[in-house]
Design a protein around this motif. Structure first.
Motif, PDB file in Angstrom:
ATOM      1  N   UNK A 262     -40.100  52.068 105.726  1.00  0.00           N
ATOM      2  CA  UNK A 262     -40.151  51.787 104.299  1.00  0.00           C
ATOM      3  C   UNK A 262     -38.889  52.128 103.541  1.00  0.00           C
ATOM      4  N   UNK A 263     -38.222  53.224 103.885  1.00  0.00           N
ATOM      5  CA  UNK A 263     -37.012  53.599 103.165  1.00  0.00           C
ATOM      6  C   UNK A 263     -35.918  52.571 103.364  1.00  0.00           C
ATOM      7  N   UNK A 264     -35.734  52.122 104.596  1.00  0.00           N
ATOM      8  CA  UNK A 264     -34.703  51.110 104.849  1.00  0.00           C
ATOM      9  C   UNK A 264     -35.079  49.757 104.256  1.00  0.00           C
TER      10      UNK A 264
ATOM     11  N   UNK B  71     -36.597  49.488  89.672  1.00  0.00           N
ATOM     12  CA  UNK B  71     -38.036  49.605  89.386  1.00  0.00           C
ATOM     13  C   UNK B  71     -38.894  49.017  90.502  1.00  0.00           C
ATOM     14  N   UNK B  72     -38.297  48.229  91.396  1.00  0.00           N
ATOM     15  CA  UNK B  72     -39.066  47.689  92.518  1.00  0.00           C
ATOM     16  C   UNK B  72     -39.319  48.738  93.597  1.00  0.00           C
ATOM     17  N   UNK B  73     -38.657  49.887  93.508  1.00  0.00           N
ATOM     18  CA  UNK B  73     -38.860  50.981  94.457  1.00  0.00           C
ATOM     19  C   UNK B  73     -39.741  52.028  93.791  1.00  0.00           C
ATOM     20  N   UNK B  74     -40.772  52.477  94.480  1.00  0.00           N
ATOM     21  CA  UNK B  74     -41.711  53.438  93.895  1.00  0.00           C
ATOM     22  C   UNK B  74     -41.027  54.754  93.558  1.00  0.00           C
ATOM     23  N   UNK B  75     -41.594  55.459  92.588  1.00  0.00           N
ATOM     24  CA  UNK B  75     -41.020  56.744  92.165  1.00  0.00           C
ATOM     25  C   UNK B  75     -40.957  57.739  93.313  1.00  0.00           C
ATOM     26  N   UNK B  76     -41.964  57.709  94.195  1.00  0.00           N
ATOM     27  CA  UNK B  76     -41.984  58.662  95.309  1.00  0.00           C
ATOM     28  C   UNK B  76     -40.956  58.314  96.383  1.00  0.00           C
ATOM     29  N   UNK B  77     -40.561  57.051  96.447  1.00  0.00           N
ATOM     30  CA  UNK B  77     -39.597  56.617  97.462  1.00  0.00           C
ATOM     31  C   UNK B  77     -38.149  56.857  97.017  1.00  0.00           C
ATOM     32  N   UNK B  78     -37.890  56.804  95.727  1.00  0.00           N
ATOM     33  CA  UNK B  78     -36.511  56.857  95.229  1.00  0.00           C
ATOM     34  C   UNK B  78     -35.738  58.085  95.700  1.00  0.00           C
ATOM     35  N   UNK B  79     -36.320  59.301  95.667  1.00  0.00           N
ATOM     36  CA  UNK B  79     -35.540  60.458  96.117  1.00  0.00           C
ATOM     37  C   UNK B  79     -35.131  60.397  97.584  1.00  0.00           C
ATOM     38  N   UNK B  80     -35.826  59.549  98.386  1.00  0.00           N
ATOM     39  CA  UNK B  80     -35.535  59.469  99.817  1.00  0.00           C
ATOM     40  C   UNK B  80     -34.462  58.443 100.141  1.00  0.00           C
ATOM     41  N   UNK B  81     -34.097  57.600  99.156  1.00  0.00           N
ATOM     42  CA  UNK B  81     -33.125  56.544  99.425  1.00  0.00           C
ATOM     43  C   UNK B  81     -31.785  57.112  99.895  1.00  0.00           C
ATOM     44  N   UNK B  82     -31.326  58.168  99.227  1.00  0.00           N
ATOM     45  CA  UNK B  82     -30.026  58.730  99.588  1.00  0.00           C
ATOM     46  C   UNK B  82     -30.037  59.288 101.006  1.00  0.00           C
TER      47      UNK B  82
END
Length: 507
Positions: free
Chosen positions: A216-218, A265-276
């Motif tokens: 999901x992150x990728x 905004x297409x990325x969930x709030x819980x997913x955003x911190x994991x993007x980096x």
């Protein structure tokens, strides 16, 4: 069903006729996917996830967080009821890194099994890597590279080549795990990732090959990349990013706040911190492994499990041809006509002298099976509906240029060689060569359909060939009256595309 150049499908495409479901209890989210039935190209009919964060703090505390456990169990209760209401015949439940690494994992897994009323398979790291690789093999035509499945708790790597899978490995480099062990420091996370992967053999053998990104992150990273470049096709599976471009993009993600990115905004709030953290892992893989490209695969552990459940005959079937055959069976006026169209165009292409690669033939065969799936639409909109349906269908075994070719060929089959109402962005996805092939195939189909009225039995008696520099349509016996002016005009359009004179020959 007949076999065409080794690309046929089993006599029945279906293994079971009832819905089958998989619940994936991951470190970041718990997801339920219900598939229409077990087939070589399974179609999801329901897909829902809940971000539970089971893997949060497991790396440092060694235990699953109580609140995350309660949220996951509540989610599973809902999923079990949904499966009952949808008539799911078989439910498979998988648990991954968080459950296997936590000291209270066995207790949690037992609670999950009680709620789901079925066994829960607690995947080892190697088993998870194997299933991810099987998922990629099930959905990628002639895969060759390394599969990387990045979850919340772990990263799995496995080598794939054709139908072969190498041994898999696992590392505690998932987004939640890195966030935990690095104390939320990207610099520390980068150091951890580099030291872990520096001499990893899978990456040493990746140079010049494809890296298949699962997780999901990728997928979220790739979705943002799509929006940054204004990409016209919002289909994740088969999206390819050149490695150099991917490297520049992950550097951007690390340099700027994610909230400033277009369409964040297409990325969930819980997913955003994991993007980096996902960007750190991908950057390290690219720098060490030096792949040619990054291929986003929507097929992973769940689809790998379903693929593993198939017998050898169904596993060997071509996924794109199978999916096209199923749509042909469901939506065409006469499914048998699609198979005749394959053989009819085979004969035309073989005699024409037009160079056609194996992959181009593979796409042409799929297009023939899809040629009539929008016949119920109003004639003025059949081309547009076909293009949208095919370009955005849940197909596997085809990349985005291949999707665009299929959509364009069927558009031309309905609308003629008219481009005024056709989005130029779709044409940008194909090469000039593929666009030419789509126009030729569309023009040939226009001859075939007006000749046969989409019914079987006519095309085998009306061969279309190139002979002595002329494009010949032979109408034998009682088919002679079919040689109308309309047929002649459509044949002339095709003949111009291939630089030949057209002739209708009757007995």
């Amino acid at each position: 069903m007949s076999d065409v150049h080794g690309e046929g499908v089993p006599s029945t495409c279906l293994v079971t006729g009832e819905p089958v479901a998989v619940i994936d209890i991951g470190s970041n989210s718990v997801r339920l996917v219900v598939y229409e039935r077990l087939t070589r190209s399974p179609t999801p009919i329901f897909n829902e996830k809940a971000s539970c964060g089971l893997g949060r703090e497991v790396a440092t505390t060694g235990r699953l967080n109580a609140d995350a456990v309660e949220k996951a169990l509540t989610t599973l209760r809902r999923f079990r009821v949904l499966c009952d209401r949808m008539g799911v015949g078989k439910l498979y439940v998988l648990a991954t890194a968080a459950a296997r690494d936590a000291s209270n994992g066995p207790e949690f897994v037992k609670a999950c099994a009680d709620i789901c009323r079925t066994d829960v398979e607690l995947l080892s790291g190697k088993r998870e890597a194997q299933l991810s690789a099987l998922g990629v093999l099930s959905g990628v035509h002639r895969a060759n590279g390394v599969v990387g499945d990045l979850g919340g708790g772990s990263l799995e790597l496995a080598d794939v080549h054709g139908h072969r899978i190498g041994s898999g490995v696992t590392f505690p480099l998932g987004g939640l795990a890195l966030q935990d062990t690095s104390g939320r420091s990207l610099k520390k996370a980068e150091k951890i990732v580099k030291e872990t992967l520096a001499k990893e053999p899978h990456l040493q053998h990746l140079k010049g090959r494809t890296f298949y990104a699962v997780g999901g992150t990728w997928r979220a990273l790739a979705r943002l990349h799509m929006f940054q470049r204004g990409y016209p096709l919002h289909v994740m599976h088969g999206y390819v990013i050149p490695a150099k471009e991917a490297l520049e993009f992950v550097r951007l993600l690390r340099r700027v706040p994610v909230d400033t990115l277009s369409r964040i905004e297409t990325v969930s709030d819980t997913r955003r911190p994991l993007l980096a953290y996902g960007a750190v892992v991908l950057e390290t893989i690219i720098r060490i492994g030096k792949p040619s490209s990054i291929y986003l695969s929507a097929q992973g552990v769940r689809e790998g499990l379903l693929y593993e459940l198939l017998d050898d005959e169904h596993r060997q079937a071509d996924p794109l041809i199978t999916a096209s055959a199923e749509l042909n069976e469901i939506r065409s006026r006469s499914p048998a006509h699609g198979w005749e169209l394959i053989e009819w165009t085979d004969r035309f292409m073989a005699s024409s002298g037009i160079d056609e690669t194996v992959e181009e033939m593979h796409l042409r065969h799929a297009a023939c099976l899809l040629a009539d799936i929008s016949w119920r639409a109003h004639p003025d909109y059949r081309g547009e509906q076909s293009l949208n349906l095919i370009a955005h269908a849940a197909f596997i075994g085809v990349d985005h240029p291949g999707r665009a070719f299929l959509a364009l060929a069927i558009y031309y089959r309905h609308m003629g060689l008219v481009d005024e109402d056709l989005s130029p962005r779709i044409r940008e996805l194909v090469s000039a060569r593929l666009l030419d092939r789509a126009r030729i195939l569309g023009a040939a189909m226009r001859v075939g359909y007006i000749l046969s009225a989409a019914m079987p039995g006519t095309l085998p008696l009306a061969p279309l060939t190139v002979d002595k520099g002329r494009l010949l349509l032979q109408l034998k016996g009682d088919l002679a009256p079919l040689g109308s002016e309309r047929i002649a005009n459509r044949l002339k359009t095709l003949s111009r595309l291939i630089g030949r004179e057209s002739v209708v020959v009757t007995d």
